[in-house]
Design a protein around this motif. Sequence first.
Motif, PDB file in Angstrom:
ATOM      1  N   GLN A 161     -13.022  10.296  34.369  1.00 47.41           N
ATOM      2  CA  GLN A 161     -11.616   9.540  34.369  1.00 47.41           C
ATOM      3  C   GLN A 161     -10.689  10.745  34.588  1.00 47.41           C
ATOM      4  OE1 GLN A 161     -10.241   6.782  31.399  1.00 47.41           O
ATOM      5  NE2 GLN A 161      -8.332   7.184  31.967  1.00 47.41           N
ATOM      6  N   LEU A 162      -9.936  10.786  35.670  1.00 51.73           N
ATOM      7  CA  LEU A 162      -8.751  11.860  35.943  1.00 51.73           C
ATOM      8  C   LEU A 162      -7.915  11.625  34.809  1.00 51.73           C
ATOM      9  CD1 LEU A 162      -7.185  14.051  37.594  1.00 51.73           C
ATOM     10  CD2 LEU A 162      -6.159  12.046  38.769  1.00 51.73           C
ATOM     11  N   MET A 163      -7.638  12.837  34.076  1.00 51.39           N
ATOM     12  CA  MET A 163      -6.531  13.010  32.953  1.00 51.39           C
ATOM     13  C   MET A 163      -5.780  13.849  33.643  1.00 51.39           C
ATOM     14  SD  MET A 163      -8.248  11.263  30.816  1.00 51.39           S
ATOM     15  CE  MET A 163      -7.203  11.628  29.428  1.00 51.39           C
ATOM     16  N   GLY A 164      -4.596  13.375  33.631  1.00 56.10           N
ATOM     17  CA  GLY A 164      -3.158  13.814  34.197  1.00 56.10           C
ATOM     18  C   GLY A 164      -2.737  15.205  33.271  1.00 56.10           C
ATOM     19  N   ARG A 165      -2.205  16.057  33.832  1.00 62.12           N
ATOM     20  CA  ARG A 165      -1.606  17.252  33.311  1.00 62.12           C
ATOM     21  C   ARG A 165      -0.894  17.055  32.006  1.00 62.12           C
ATOM     22  NH1 ARG A 165      -2.829  22.009  35.874  1.00 62.12           N
ATOM     23  NH2 ARG A 165      -1.134  23.025  34.670  1.00 62.12           N
ATOM     24  N   SER A 166       0.228  15.938  32.356  1.00 58.09           N
ATOM     25  CA  SER A 166       1.163  15.650  31.029  1.00 58.09           C
ATOM     26  C   SER A 166       0.338  15.129  30.081  1.00 58.09           C
ATOM     27  CB  SER A 166       1.972  14.631  31.722  1.00 58.09           C
ATOM     28  OG  SER A 166       1.563  13.619  32.100  1.00 58.09           O
ATOM     29  N   VAL A 167      -0.699  14.109  30.351  1.00 61.07           N
ATOM     30  CA  VAL A 167      -1.714  13.782  29.256  1.00 61.07           C
ATOM     31  C   VAL A 167      -2.343  14.849  28.445  1.00 61.07           C
ATOM     32  CG1 VAL A 167      -3.690  12.142  28.618  1.00 61.07           C
ATOM     33  CG2 VAL A 167      -1.975  11.380  30.356  1.00 61.07           C
ATOM     34  N   LEU A 168      -2.904  15.686  28.954  1.00 60.16           N
ATOM     35  CA  LEU A 168      -3.658  16.656  28.528  1.00 60.16           C
ATOM     36  C   LEU A 168      -2.846  17.615  27.580  1.00 60.16           C
ATOM     37  CD1 LEU A 168      -6.268  17.800  31.281  1.00 60.16           C
ATOM     38  CD2 LEU A 168      -6.524  16.300  29.175  1.00 60.16           C
ATOM     39  N   LEU A 169      -1.455  18.125  28.163  1.00 60.61           N
ATOM     40  CA  LEU A 169      -0.665  18.907  27.553  1.00 60.61           C
ATOM     41  C   LEU A 169      -0.055  18.263  26.297  1.00 60.61           C
ATOM     42  CD1 LEU A 169       1.306  20.355  30.406  1.00 60.61           C
ATOM     43  CD2 LEU A 169       0.259  21.730  28.976  1.00 60.61           C
ATOM     44  N   GLY A 170       0.250  16.786  26.391  1.00 55.69           N
ATOM     45  CA  GLY A 170       0.696  16.176  25.230  1.00 55.69           C
ATOM     46  C   GLY A 170      -0.429  15.984  24.237  1.00 55.69           C
ATOM     47  N   ARG A 171      -1.437  15.677  24.469  1.00 56.77           N
ATOM     48  CA  ARG A 171      -2.713  15.624  23.599  1.00 56.77           C
ATOM     49  C   ARG A 171      -3.025  16.814  22.952  1.00 56.77           C
ATOM     50  NH1 ARG A 171      -5.420  15.450  20.236  1.00 56.77           N
ATOM     51  NH2 ARG A 171      -7.400  14.283  19.590  1.00 56.77           N
ATOM     52  N   VAL A 172      -3.104  18.081  23.436  1.00 55.75           N
ATOM     53  CA  VAL A 172      -3.355  19.209  22.895  1.00 55.75           C
ATOM     54  C   VAL A 172      -2.342  20.003  22.317  1.00 55.75           C
ATOM     55  CG1 VAL A 172      -4.609  21.512  23.286  1.00 55.75           C
ATOM     56  CG2 VAL A 172      -5.294  19.402  24.529  1.00 55.75           C
ATOM     57  N   TRP A 173      -1.130  19.765  22.758  1.00 53.55           N
ATOM     58  CA  TRP A 173      -0.050  20.706  22.410  1.00 53.55           C
ATOM     59  C   TRP A 173       0.985  19.857  21.861  1.00 53.55           C
ATOM     60  CZ3 TRP A 173      -2.807  22.574  26.505  1.00 53.55           C
ATOM     61  CH2 TRP A 173      -3.426  23.910  26.531  1.00 53.55           C
ATOM     62  N   GLY A 174       1.226  18.758  22.053  1.00 61.21           N
ATOM     63  CA  GLY A 174       2.265  17.774  21.679  1.00 61.21           C
ATOM     64  C   GLY A 174       3.361  17.715  22.664  1.00 61.21           C
ATOM     65  N   MET A 175       3.835  16.672  22.823  1.00 62.02           N
ATOM     66  CA  MET A 175       4.990  15.984  23.866  1.00 62.02           C
ATOM     67  C   MET A 175       5.869  17.200  23.848  1.00 62.02           C
ATOM     68  SD  MET A 175       4.306  13.439  25.471  1.00 62.02           S
ATOM     69  CE  MET A 175       5.706  12.692  26.188  1.00 62.02           C
ATOM     70  N   ASP A 176       6.468  17.679  22.954  1.00 66.10           N
ATOM     71  CA  ASP A 176       7.754  18.293  22.958  1.00 66.10           C
ATOM     72  C   ASP A 176       7.490  19.889  22.797  1.00 66.10           C
ATOM     73  OD1 ASP A 176       9.571  15.974  23.496  1.00 66.10           O
ATOM     74  OD2 ASP A 176       9.221  15.577  21.522  1.00 66.10           O
ATOM     75  N   ALA A 177       6.168  20.172  22.782  1.00 66.12           N
ATOM     76  CA  ALA A 177       5.965  21.846  22.356  1.00 66.12           C
ATOM     77  C   ALA A 177       6.365  22.573  23.583  1.00 66.12           C
ATOM     78  CB  ALA A 177       4.398  21.722  22.076  1.00 66.12           C
ATOM     79  N   PRO A 178       6.928  23.750  23.417  1.00 65.11           N
ATOM     80  CA  PRO A 178       7.301  24.662  24.356  1.00 65.11           C
ATOM     81  C   PRO A 178       6.174  25.252  24.763  1.00 65.11           C
ATOM     82  CG  PRO A 178       7.735  25.630  22.218  1.00 65.11           C
ATOM     83  CD  PRO A 178       7.350  24.334  22.014  1.00 65.11           C
ATOM     84  N   VAL A 179       5.451  24.852  25.792  1.00 63.24           N
ATOM     85  CA  VAL A 179       4.187  25.376  26.354  1.00 63.24           C
ATOM     86  C   VAL A 179       4.373  25.540  27.789  1.00 63.24           C
ATOM     87  CG1 VAL A 179       3.103  23.160  26.449  1.00 63.24           C
ATOM     88  CG2 VAL A 179       1.681  24.998  26.399  1.00 63.24           C
ATOM     89  N   GLU A 180       3.908  26.528  28.362  1.00 62.84           N
ATOM     90  CA  GLU A 180       3.885  26.897  29.684  1.00 62.84           C
ATOM     91  C   GLU A 180       2.709  26.047  30.392  1.00 62.84           C
ATOM     92  OE1 GLU A 180       3.685  31.048  30.794  1.00 62.84           O
ATOM     93  OE2 GLU A 180       5.713  31.443  29.502  1.00 62.84           O
ATOM     94  N   GLU A 181       3.027  25.686  31.676  1.00 59.35           N
ATOM     95  CA  GLU A 181       1.945  24.808  32.224  1.00 59.35           C
ATOM     96  C   GLU A 181       0.734  25.755  32.589  1.00 59.35           C
ATOM     97  OE1 GLU A 181       1.563  21.945  34.361  1.00 59.35           O
ATOM     98  OE2 GLU A 181       3.356  21.101  33.464  1.00 59.35           O
ATOM     99  N   GLY A 182       0.817  27.007  32.748  1.00 61.93           N
ATOM    100  CA  GLY A 182      -0.212  27.902  32.894  1.00 61.93           C
ATOM    101  C   GLY A 182      -1.347  27.923  31.531  1.00 61.93           C
ATOM    102  N   SER A 183      -0.840  27.631  30.496  1.00 60.87           N
ATOM    103  CA  SER A 183      -1.608  27.582  29.410  1.00 60.87           C
ATOM    104  C   SER A 183      -2.871  26.470  29.445  1.00 60.87           C
ATOM    105  CB  SER A 183      -0.746  27.287  28.156  1.00 60.87           C
ATOM    106  OG  SER A 183       0.139  28.213  27.613  1.00 60.87           O
ATOM    107  N   LEU A 184      -2.468  25.374  30.010  1.00 61.92           N
ATOM    108  CA  LEU A 184      -3.554  24.456  30.350  1.00 61.92           C
ATOM    109  C   LEU A 184      -4.709  24.801  31.228  1.00 61.92           C
ATOM    110  CD1 LEU A 184      -4.745  21.660  30.045  1.00 61.92           C
ATOM    111  CD2 LEU A 184      -2.999  20.815  31.855  1.00 61.92           C
ATOM    112  N   ASP A 185      -4.340  25.495  32.181  1.00 64.29           N
ATOM    113  CA  ASP A 185      -5.133  26.209  33.110  1.00 64.29           C
ATOM    114  C   ASP A 185      -6.048  27.187  32.537  1.00 64.29           C
ATOM    115  OD1 ASP A 185      -4.078  24.771  35.348  1.00 64.29           O
ATOM    116  OD2 ASP A 185      -2.366  26.177  35.562  1.00 64.29           O
TER     117      ASP A 185
END
Length: 219
Positions: A161-185
């Motif tokens: 299943q395709l897991m969207g970037r926003s879903v993965l960022l929210g699941r791993v870092w939290g919805m409001d966490a100040p994380v850069e997009e590049g961290s997921l990559d």
Amino acid sequence: MTGSSAALSGASLSAEGVEADFCHDGDEAYEYLLQDIYDVCCLDRMLPHTDGLTLLRKARAAGVQTPVLMLTALSRIGDRVDGLDAGADDYLAKPFDMRELLARLRALARRPAPFSSHTTVRTGTLTLDLTQLTLQGPTGIVGLSRKECDLLETLMRHPGQLMGRSVLLGRVWGMDAPVEEGSLDSYIHFVRRRLKTVGAKETVSTVRGAGYRLEASSC
């Protein structure tokens, strides 16, 4: 909160000290629920794209355990039974008094989280130990960081299943966490190395601009 009633009650929720995220169609709501980070969800039965019952069945099948209060103008016994059978924890018919809505939300939020004895996730050739933070594959076992484990858990619970970037960022870092997009990559890169280390037949594929998917290798 989902649906038109959510927008109407936003001010009242804020006045009561309730922090809420809002979405306006079933597809968006499903992505939010997959993050599994909310104390409770208010779900409108009548939603664009994916209706509330279908959305809830999909979320429960995917392992989402967030308590759900279903809101609907359909108040017949059969309608309530359908909602509860789909996985709703409570059911409130429109029109409703905001005081009752808030009381029901508080009641759901007070419920103890369901106990789960499952400390491992298995998908294909992989076994992920959520307690020991280890990943086992056909040729070995490797230790993981907490974020690597959270990322792999999300992907392994939804294989193919395709897991969207926003879903993965929210699941791993939290919805409001100040994380850069590049961290997921970066962490996807780490996870791919872990998969290779244990000889996994699964790979993480990239859907450019959308997200990532765990799938069986074609090799």
